[in-house]
Design a protein around this motif. Structure first.
Motif, PDB file in Angstrom:
ATOM      1  N   ALA A 112       0.830  -1.214   0.000  1.00  0.00           N
ATOM      2  CA  ALA A 112       0.000   0.000   0.000  1.00  0.00           C
ATOM      3  C   ALA A 112       0.862   1.261   0.000  1.00  0.00           C
ATOM      4  CB  ALA A 112      -0.945   0.005   1.194  1.00  0.00           C
ATOM      5  N   ARG A 122      -3.801  -2.975  -6.393  1.00  0.00           N
ATOM      6  CA  ARG A 122      -5.092  -3.261  -5.757  1.00  0.00           C
ATOM      7  C   ARG A 122      -5.386  -4.760  -5.745  1.00  0.00           C
ATOM      8  NH1 ARG A 122      -8.783  -0.999  -8.949  1.00  0.00           N
ATOM      9  NH2 ARG A 122      -7.351   0.126 -10.274  1.00  0.00           N
ATOM     10  N   LEU A 171      -3.232  -6.318  -3.059  1.00  0.00           N
ATOM     11  CA  LEU A 171      -3.813  -6.042  -1.733  1.00  0.00           C
ATOM     12  C   LEU A 171      -5.032  -6.917  -1.470  1.00  0.00           C
ATOM     13  CD1 LEU A 171      -3.407  -2.160  -1.609  1.00  0.00           C
ATOM     14  CD2 LEU A 171      -2.227  -3.852  -0.169  1.00  0.00           C
TER      15      LEU A 171
END
Length: 90
Positions: A13, A29, A32
């Motif tokens: 992040a 993304r 994550l």
């Protein structure tokens, strides 16, 4: 005073991506989401070295797209420069 260990998700992040890097942000993304799913699935935190295995394929795809786009842009620039030279010389 020692710092607390940083999670793999916090490292991912924290990668400083340019705001215009949409494909790279999509890869981040997805990474994550995978890290979160791994935790929620009860598998614990994914070790940082495993992150390379998850990120390498998508990053190669993004790099390949970038390479093709740059080659296309170079071709278009050459065509525009040629057209401008022809316009100037009549």
């Amino acid at each position: 005073m020692s710092e607390q260990p940083v999670s793999t998700a916090e490292v991912v992040a924290g990668w400083p991506l340019p705001p215009e890097a949409h494909l790279t942000d999509a890869v981040r993304r997805n990474l994550l989401a995978t890290l979160e799913a791994t935790l929620e699935g009860g598998y614990g935190e994914l070790p940082p070295e495993s992150l390379a295995h998850l990120a390498l394929g998508p990053m190669m795809i993004v790099l390949g797209r970038l390479e093709v786009d740059l080659a296309d842009a170079r071709t278009r620039i050459d065509e525009l420069e040629r057209a401008l030279r022809e316009r100037r010389t009549g």
